[in-house]
Motif scaffolding. Structure first.
Motif, PDB file in Angstrom:
ATOM      1  N   ARG A  27     -11.987  33.916  13.479  1.00 48.06           N
ATOM      2  CA  ARG A  27     -11.344  32.639  14.879  1.00 48.06           C
ATOM      3  C   ARG A  27     -10.404  33.314  15.539  1.00 48.06           C
ATOM      4  O   ARG A  27      -9.401  33.834  15.244  1.00 48.06           O
ATOM      5  N   ASP A  33     -10.501  33.337  18.363  1.00 43.40           N
ATOM      6  CA  ASP A  33      -9.873  31.880  19.784  1.00 43.40           C
ATOM      7  C   ASP A  33      -8.014  31.239  19.480  1.00 43.40           C
ATOM      8  O   ASP A  33      -7.525  31.335  20.094  1.00 43.40           O
ATOM      9  N   SER A  93      -4.909  32.683  21.064  1.00 37.19           N
ATOM     10  CA  SER A  93      -4.011  31.440  21.807  1.00 37.19           C
ATOM     11  C   SER A  93      -2.749  31.450  21.264  1.00 37.19           C
ATOM     12  O   SER A  93      -1.769  30.946  22.171  1.00 37.19           O
TER      13      SER A  93
END
Length: 107
Positions: A58, A60, A64
């Motif tokens: 992941r 993302d 983030s």
């Protein structure tokens, strides 16, 4: 068939539940917690045991939250032996909070 859930605790997020024609139901999300076995699946009020839990990439999440670990994603898989005909599907978090409650028809 995929249903969006978007349940987020800040440390853990359940993005969606997926129903496969083969009888596999999967919960997909991400977590900073080491163990992701804190979700429970019930069909018509009967608890279903998972048969597989694995981590997924992941990017993302790692971007983030600016972490080096790129495998915050998870998939929890359950196998059911019957088609869902207006069956009530419930997902609980940490044995209490109901985060998904829906009648589902899927064959």
């Amino acid at each position: 068939m995929i249903n969006k859930i978007d349940y987020n605790t800040g440390q853990c997020c359940l993005d969606f539940i997926k129903y496969e024609p083969s009888g596999i139901i999967s919960l997909d999300g991400w977590s900073f917690e080491e163990s992701v076995n804190n979700f429970s699946l019930f069909i018509d009020e009967i608890r279903v045991d998972n048969f597989s839990i694995f981590r997924t990439l992941r990017l993302d999440v790692s971007i983030s939250y600016q972490t080096d670990n790129k495998f915050h994603g998870f998939v929890i898989e359950y196998s059911i032996s019957k088609s869902l005909d207006r069956s009530k599907v419930i997902v609980q978090y940490n044995g209490g909070e109901v985060i998904y409650n829906k009648r589902v028809s899927f064959q």
